[in-house]
Design an enzyme around this catalytic site. Structure first.
Site, mmCIF file in Angstrom:
data_model
loop_
_atom_site.group_PDB
_atom_site.id
_atom_site.type_symbol
_atom_site.label_atom_id
_atom_site.label_comp_id
_atom_site.label_asym_id
_atom_site.label_seq_id
_atom_site.Cartn_x
_atom_site.Cartn_y
_atom_site.Cartn_z
ATOM 1 N N GLU A 293 -3.963 -18.394 -11.774
ATOM 2 C CA GLU A 293 -3.699 -19.268 -10.630
ATOM 3 C C GLU A 293 -4.288 -20.651 -10.842
ATOM 4 O OE1 GLU A 293 -3.615 -16.865 -6.610
ATOM 5 O OE2 GLU A 293 -5.397 -16.311 -7.779
ATOM 6 N N LYS B 258 0.412 -19.183 1.235
ATOM 7 C CA LYS B 258 0.562 -18.954 -0.199
ATOM 8 C C LYS B 258 1.834 -18.118 -0.357
ATOM 9 C CE LYS B 258 -2.748 -17.814 -3.814
ATOM 10 N NZ LYS B 258 -4.063 -17.195 -4.067
#
Length: 122
Positions: A21, A100
């Site tokens: 990420e 997200k």
């Protein structure tokens, strides 16, 4: 209480716990609701009596596209803190939703998000 909504702003950032990420990055969406007395702005048609949502957008962009955080909770908190400090006395409260849409977890879902509320809301 009156409200200003800035919905579904989209940014690319490097927040997350997993190494991928922070290396690859991902999309994030942010929605903001500001509790503001808009009476004088409505009567005078003057920007100085409201909150410039272009500036709110830029605050969100700088934070989401800036320094990486592990948690979206931390990103949302930074946004809330900055907006309240920038518009101290004018913004009575706010709600930040940090979304997200593509977290790297298995399963079928539309998105994950956190929502925090600071200050006065009715």
């Amino acid at each position: 209480m009156d409200y200003i909504h800035v919905k579904d702003m989209e940014f690319y950032g490097y927040h997350g716990v997993l190494a991928a990420e922070t290396a690859i990055g991902q999309r994030f969406r942010v929605s903001i609701t500001l509790a503001v007395d808009l009476h004088q702005a409505g009567e005078t048609d003057e920007l100085e009596y409201t909150v410039n949502y272009a500036e709110v957008y830029m605050i969100c962009k700088e934070i989401v596209e800036g320094e990486p955080y592990k948690l979206i909770e931390a990103v949302a908190e930074q946004i809330a803190t900055r907006i309240l400090a920038t518009y101290e006395g004018r913004v009575k409260g706010l709600r930040v939703e940090m979304i997200k849409p593509d977290p790297p977890i298995p399963g079928h879902y539309r998105e994950v998000s956190v929502e925090l509320t600071r200050g006065e809301f009715q």
